[in-house]
Design a protein around this motif. Structure first.
Motif, PDB file in Angstrom:
ATOM      1  N   TYR A   1      -8.802  -4.326  11.287  1.00  0.00           N
ATOM      2  CA  TYR A   1      -7.735  -4.067  10.328  1.00  0.00           C
ATOM      3  C   TYR A   1      -6.798  -5.272  10.338  1.00  0.00           C
ATOM      4  O   TYR A   1      -6.400  -5.755  11.399  1.00  0.00           O
ATOM      5  CB  TYR A   1      -6.948  -2.818  10.699  1.00  0.00           C
ATOM      6  CG  TYR A   1      -7.684  -1.521  10.464  1.00  0.00           C
ATOM      7  CD1 TYR A   1      -8.130  -1.174   9.196  1.00  0.00           C
ATOM      8  CD2 TYR A   1      -7.929  -0.634  11.506  1.00  0.00           C
ATOM      9  CE1 TYR A   1      -8.799   0.016   8.965  1.00  0.00           C
ATOM     10  CE2 TYR A   1      -8.596   0.565  11.293  1.00  0.00           C
ATOM     11  CZ  TYR A   1      -9.032   0.883  10.020  1.00  0.00           C
ATOM     12  OH  TYR A   1      -9.688   2.065   9.795  1.00  0.00           O
TER      13      TYR A   1
ATOM     14  N   ARG B   1     -13.276 -13.230  -3.338  1.00  0.00           N
ATOM     15  CA  ARG B   1     -13.271 -12.424  -4.547  1.00  0.00           C
ATOM     16  C   ARG B   1     -12.909 -13.275  -5.759  1.00  0.00           C
ATOM     17  O   ARG B   1     -11.875 -13.960  -5.760  1.00  0.00           O
ATOM     18  CB  ARG B   1     -12.275 -11.273  -4.399  1.00  0.00           C
ATOM     19  CG  ARG B   1     -12.775 -10.151  -3.519  1.00  0.00           C
ATOM     20  CD  ARG B   1     -11.769  -9.052  -3.327  1.00  0.00           C
ATOM     21  NE  ARG B   1     -11.088  -8.631  -4.547  1.00  0.00           N
ATOM     22  CZ  ARG B   1     -10.254  -7.606  -4.622  1.00  0.00           C
ATOM     23  NH1 ARG B   1     -10.006  -6.885  -3.520  1.00  0.00           N
ATOM     24  NH2 ARG B   1      -9.669  -7.287  -5.749  1.00  0.00           N
TER      25      ARG B   1
ATOM     26  N   GLU C   1     -12.766  -5.774   3.153  1.00  0.00           N
ATOM     27  CA  GLU C   1     -12.740  -5.100   1.857  1.00  0.00           C
ATOM     28  C   GLU C   1     -11.331  -4.659   1.503  1.00  0.00           C
ATOM     29  O   GLU C   1     -10.939  -4.635   0.345  1.00  0.00           O
ATOM     30  CB  GLU C   1     -13.683  -3.887   1.887  1.00  0.00           C
ATOM     31  CG  GLU C   1     -15.161  -4.254   1.993  1.00  0.00           C
ATOM     32  CD  GLU C   1     -16.047  -3.028   1.957  1.00  0.00           C
ATOM     33  OE1 GLU C   1     -15.518  -1.920   1.714  1.00  0.00           O
ATOM     34  OE2 GLU C   1     -17.254  -3.165   2.176  1.00  0.00           O
ATOM     35  N   GLN C   2     -10.569  -4.304   2.537  1.00  0.00           N
ATOM     36  CA  GLN C   2      -9.197  -3.851   2.321  1.00  0.00           C
ATOM     37  C   GLN C   2      -8.247  -4.620   3.233  1.00  0.00           C
ATOM     38  O   GLN C   2      -8.591  -4.926   4.373  1.00  0.00           O
ATOM     39  CB  GLN C   2      -9.064  -2.355   2.598  1.00  0.00           C
ATOM     40  CG  GLN C   2      -9.815  -1.476   1.596  1.00  0.00           C
ATOM     41  CD  GLN C   2      -9.613  -0.003   1.898  1.00  0.00           C
ATOM     42  OE1 GLN C   2      -9.562   0.405   3.042  1.00  0.00           O
ATOM     43  NE2 GLN C   2      -9.492   0.801   0.852  1.00  0.00           N
TER      44      GLN C   2
ATOM     45  N   GLN D   1      -4.029  -4.543   4.370  1.00  0.00           N
ATOM     46  CA  GLN D   1      -2.751  -3.846   4.259  1.00  0.00           C
ATOM     47  C   GLN D   1      -1.623  -4.857   4.114  1.00  0.00           C
ATOM     48  O   GLN D   1      -1.381  -5.650   5.010  1.00  0.00           O
ATOM     49  CB  GLN D   1      -2.498  -2.982   5.493  1.00  0.00           C
ATOM     50  CG  GLN D   1      -1.122  -2.335   5.525  1.00  0.00           C
ATOM     51  CD  GLN D   1      -0.871  -1.395   4.360  1.00  0.00           C
ATOM     52  OE1 GLN D   1      -1.637  -0.465   4.141  1.00  0.00           O
ATOM     53  NE2 GLN D   1       0.186  -1.630   3.604  1.00  0.00           N
TER      54      GLN D   1
ATOM     55  N   THR E   1       2.625   2.479  -3.522  1.00  0.00           N
ATOM     56  CA  THR E   1       1.983   1.469  -2.704  1.00  0.00           C
ATOM     57  C   THR E   1       3.043   0.502  -2.179  1.00  0.00           C
ATOM     58  O   THR E   1       4.213   0.578  -2.556  1.00  0.00           O
ATOM     59  CB  THR E   1       0.956   0.675  -3.520  1.00  0.00           C
ATOM     60  OG1 THR E   1       1.662  -0.123  -4.496  1.00  0.00           O
ATOM     61  CG2 THR E   1      -0.023   1.591  -4.238  1.00  0.00           C
TER      62      THR E   1
ATOM     63  N   ARG F   1       1.075   5.791  -7.033  1.00  0.00           N
ATOM     64  CA  ARG F   1      -0.286   6.201  -6.677  1.00  0.00           C
ATOM     65  C   ARG F   1      -0.777   7.258  -7.671  1.00  0.00           C
ATOM     66  O   ARG F   1       0.012   8.032  -8.215  1.00  0.00           O
ATOM     67  CB  ARG F   1      -0.321   6.767  -5.264  1.00  0.00           C
ATOM     68  CG  ARG F   1       0.119   5.780  -4.180  1.00  0.00           C
ATOM     69  CD  ARG F   1      -0.135   6.367  -2.799  1.00  0.00           C
ATOM     70  NE  ARG F   1       0.560   5.649  -1.748  1.00  0.00           N
ATOM     71  CZ  ARG F   1       0.098   4.570  -1.126  1.00  0.00           C
ATOM     72  NH1 ARG F   1      -1.082   4.077  -1.479  1.00  0.00           N
ATOM     73  NH2 ARG F   1       0.788   3.992  -0.162  1.00  0.00           N
TER      74      ARG F   1
ATOM     75  N   GLN G   1      -8.858 -12.400   1.214  1.00  0.00           N
ATOM     76  CA  GLN G   1     -10.022 -11.983   0.425  1.00  0.00           C
ATOM     77  C   GLN G   1     -10.419 -13.119  -0.528  1.00  0.00           C
ATOM     78  O   GLN G   1     -10.646 -12.920  -1.703  1.00  0.00           O
ATOM     79  CB  GLN G   1      -9.691 -10.702  -0.350  1.00  0.00           C
ATOM     80  CG  GLN G   1      -9.390  -9.519   0.571  1.00  0.00           C
ATOM     81  CD  GLN G   1      -8.973  -8.276  -0.200  1.00  0.00           C
ATOM     82  OE1 GLN G   1      -8.110  -8.325  -1.071  1.00  0.00           O
ATOM     83  NE2 GLN G   1      -9.594  -7.156   0.118  1.00  0.00           N
TER      84      GLN G   1
ATOM     85  N   ARG H   1      -1.870 -12.152   0.743  1.00  0.00           N
ATOM     86  CA  ARG H   1      -2.904 -11.110   0.677  1.00  0.00           C
ATOM     87  C   ARG H   1      -4.208 -11.667   0.113  1.00  0.00           C
ATOM     88  O   ARG H   1      -5.293 -11.386   0.635  1.00  0.00           O
ATOM     89  CB  ARG H   1      -2.397  -9.955  -0.184  1.00  0.00           C
ATOM     90  CG  ARG H   1      -3.384  -8.810  -0.270  1.00  0.00           C
ATOM     91  CD  ARG H   1      -2.758  -7.563  -0.805  1.00  0.00           C
ATOM     92  NE  ARG H   1      -3.715  -6.468  -0.806  1.00  0.00           N
ATOM     93  CZ  ARG H   1      -3.392  -5.185  -0.822  1.00  0.00           C
ATOM     94  NH1 ARG H   1      -2.130  -4.842  -0.830  1.00  0.00           N
ATOM     95  NH2 ARG H   1      -4.316  -4.264  -0.831  1.00  0.00           N
TER      96      ARG H   1
END
Length: 638
Positions: free
Chosen positions: A489, A566, A517-518, A520, A91, A97, A563, A559
């Motif tokens: 994105y 959360r 949700e994601q 990068q 990652t 991974r 989010q 990052r």
């Protein structure tokens, strides 16, 4: 015979072969589908009259698998797979991974780290006198001295470290056939690459090369980051098939020579490549192992183009596939669609009709055929070029034709869409039909950020363009009576992006009520301008300093801010807001990102917030980005 190329000695015997001309070694499982580079190159060589055997994911502990099919007549060809082996394994945080979509059953660990290098060394041990040539994205992006994120140092050209005889970069249909013909006619080793566009090789000198551009040497780019940045800029400047020159880079007593890029395929040539007899699935020997997961996204999809003139700084496409658009004819795409309709398991849905950028069907302007793409200009950055021909008519007609094929219920567009190119098209017809016919519930696009400061370093247009796109998307959905969503994105920690920029983006997401949700986190892969910025903290375009978030702490903060809702991100978000002096965003107001802990009072407004009487706007803690001609003007106009 099952229609696949040989993967074993028995397969060769069944075909009546006593040898193969080329042994193609790959880090992926063998999938005979035109979305896989191994399939295309092997079928192109077969079409040119050569015998090709496939060695997929060999045991990398010794050379036994390499010798099992015997010595190839002309050469060993090696690629690491459809994606870089290091990206496949790690990652952006350098964590291992747990799976690999390009391996049977999705099992991890079937290819080594730095697969091209390991396979090259094994091939040399197996066949000491047989030429070895590298290809695919892993080798292509490492053809010059390059910063390696995983080792955190500058490494030499992969040709120097592997001892391979040559390398094919970019899309190699032309290069591999010309190279094969040279070998057939008696040329050997690096000599077979001389004069072959789209190849690179090591030599003792550059005698005989005229009008070549010399990059700073390997030793210089290791010692001086400014030289590294200059070298990358020179490499990008010459990656054009029309005006590009040969490039040199000295490595000690030897010199790396990169020939100019290969000529793009014509429509007729591209049609021929995609009409070759692909089996369109993985080798049947993998069925008992659970198949190859990577086929699921592409088995019922169609690639209609190549190249991308968007040229984002963090994307390797400009350096690998190129900025010039190549497209297949409608007849070729329709014929492939009809084949897909007859395939087992097809349920009426074409999953994608795309490519690197789905909505590009022709070069961005008429000047490119004669003059190539502009050296120091972008077609869409900082705003659409005045010479840009934004027209979706041909792509729209293609989609309409596909919708009419018997057996097709729906045709989706899922690969990248350049929304700024769509906004430059004054005709709304494509936009309307895209919303009406070619998405299902949501449309994914890539604004990447909303801070114009961050977007400048990404090579992306002003965020106002995305806002206009979002509004138009909403209006069209409303008019059609649809409730479909827009999924952006987003990227954190790109060079140039500060903690304040991340907070600005978090505030925006909070206002529009969306939390991704994601996210990068920026990944410094070889061969991109953004990776050069990350390593050198210099923008190669201007040679001016760039702020780079490098510590795990700040990268985690940027990052987490995207989010912020959360619960597991709360401690990091709280630390980020305090570090940035943005305690005004801790509270109960609708503009606040997080609430105080139970029993705590909201912090007093920060100085910046108190002065304005509302949520403070971030203040960049580095010099403003250098102004490009038209940047400020375009921003005001938007």
């Amino acid at each position: 015979m099952n229609g696949f190329l040989p993967i074993s000695k028995q397969d060769m015997v069944d075909r009546g072969w006593y040898y193969c001309d080329f042994l193609l070694v790959t880090g992926d499982a063998y999938v005979d589908h035109p979305s896989f580079g191994t399939a295309i190159i092997s079928r192109v060589l077969e079409d040119a009259g050569y015998k090709v055997a496939i060695l997929s994911q060999p045991d990398f502990h010794d050379e036994r698998d390499f010798v099992a099919m015997g010595r190839p007549r002309y050469a060993v060809l090696i690629n690491g797979g459809n994606i870089d082996s290091m990206v496949a394994h790690y990652t952006a945080a350098k964590k291992r991974r747990s799976d690999d979509a390009y391996t049977p059953g999705g099992k991890a660990g079937k290819r080594p780290d730095r697969a091209v290098t390991v396979y090259s060394m094994l091939a040399r041990r197996a066949f000491p006198d047989t030429p070895i040539y590298l290809g695919g994205i892993e080798a292509s992006l490492r053809r010059f001295a390059h910063y390696d994120y995983w080792a955190d140092r500058v490494m030499p050209s992969i040709l120097e470290s592997t001892g391979a005889d040559g390398l094919m970069f970019g899309m190699s249909e032309h290069s591999v056939v010309e190279l094969a013909n040279n070998l057939k006619h008696g040329k050997k080793g690096a000599d077979a690459c001389i004069g072959v566009r789209g190849t690179a090789y090591m030599a003792h000198d550059a005698n005989g090369l005229e009008n070549a551009v010399e990059c700073p040497s390997y030793e210089d780019v290791c010692a001086n980051k400014a030289d590294y940045a200059r070298s990358v800029k020179l490499q990008y400047d010459e990656q054009d098939a029309v005006r590009g020159k040969a490039l040199l880079q000295r490595h000690g007593k030897r010199v790396l020579i990169q020939n100019p890029p290969a000529k793009p395929l014509t429509t007729e040539e591209m049609d021929h490549v995609y009409a070759l007899p692909y089996m369109r699935t993985y080798h049947p020997s993998y069925e008992a192992l659970g198949g190859v997961p990577a086929i699921q996204e592409v088995q019922f999809s169609i690639i209609h183009n190549r190249g991308c003139f968007g040229a984002c700084n963090f994307c390797a496409l400009a350096f690998h596939q190129g900025r010039y658009i190549q497209a297949r004819s409608h007849e070729s795409v329709i014929e492939e669609a009809k084949q897909i309709v007859q395939m087992p398991g097809f349920k009426g849905y074409i999953h994608d009709v795309g490519g690197p950028t789905a909505n590009f069907r022709f070069p961005s302007c008429k000047q490119q055929e004669e003059h190539g793409l502009c050296k120091n200009k972008r077609c869409l950055f900082p705003s659409a070029c005045k010479n840009l021909e934004a027209d979706h008519t041909d792509y729209l007609n293609l989609l309409r034709e596909l919708r009419q094929i018997e057996g097709i219920k729906k045709v989706f567009v899922r690969s990248g869409l350049r929304y700024d190119y769509m906004m430059a098209d004054r005709n709304d017809a494509f936009f309307r039909e895209l919303v009406e016919h070619h998405i299902s519930g949501q449309l994914k696009v890539a604004p990447e950020h909303m801070s114009d400061n961050a977007l400048y370093y990404m090579g992306k247009p002003s965020f106002s363009v995305y806002e206009q796109f979002r509004e138009r998307y909403a209006r069209i959905n409303q008019k059609l009576g649809r409730k479909q969503y827009l999924v952006p994105y987003l990227m954190s920690s790109h060079p140039g992006a500060t903690l304040d920029d991340a907070i600005l983006l978090a505030e925006y997401l909070n206002r529009v009520g969306y939390m991704p949700e994601q996210v990068q986190d920026f990944y410094p892969t070889p061969g991109t301008l953004s990776t050069a910025m990350y390593y050198t903290e210099i923008d190669p375009r201007t040679m001016k300093p760039v702020y780079v978030a490098k510590t795990p702490e700040e990268k985690a903060m940027q990052r987490a801010l995207l989010q912020w809702r959360r619960p597991d991100k709360r401690p990091i978000v709280l630390a980020a807001l305090k570090k940035a002096g943005r305690e005004d965003l801790i509270g109960f107001g609708k503009e606040c990102l997080i609430r105080p802990a139970r029993g705590e009072k909201p912090p007093a407004p920060s100085t910046r917030a108190a002065k304005s009487g509302k949520s403070a706007r971030p203040v960049a803690h580095r010099p403003a980005p250098p102004k490009k001609k038209g940047w400020a003007k375009a921003k005001r106009k938007k």
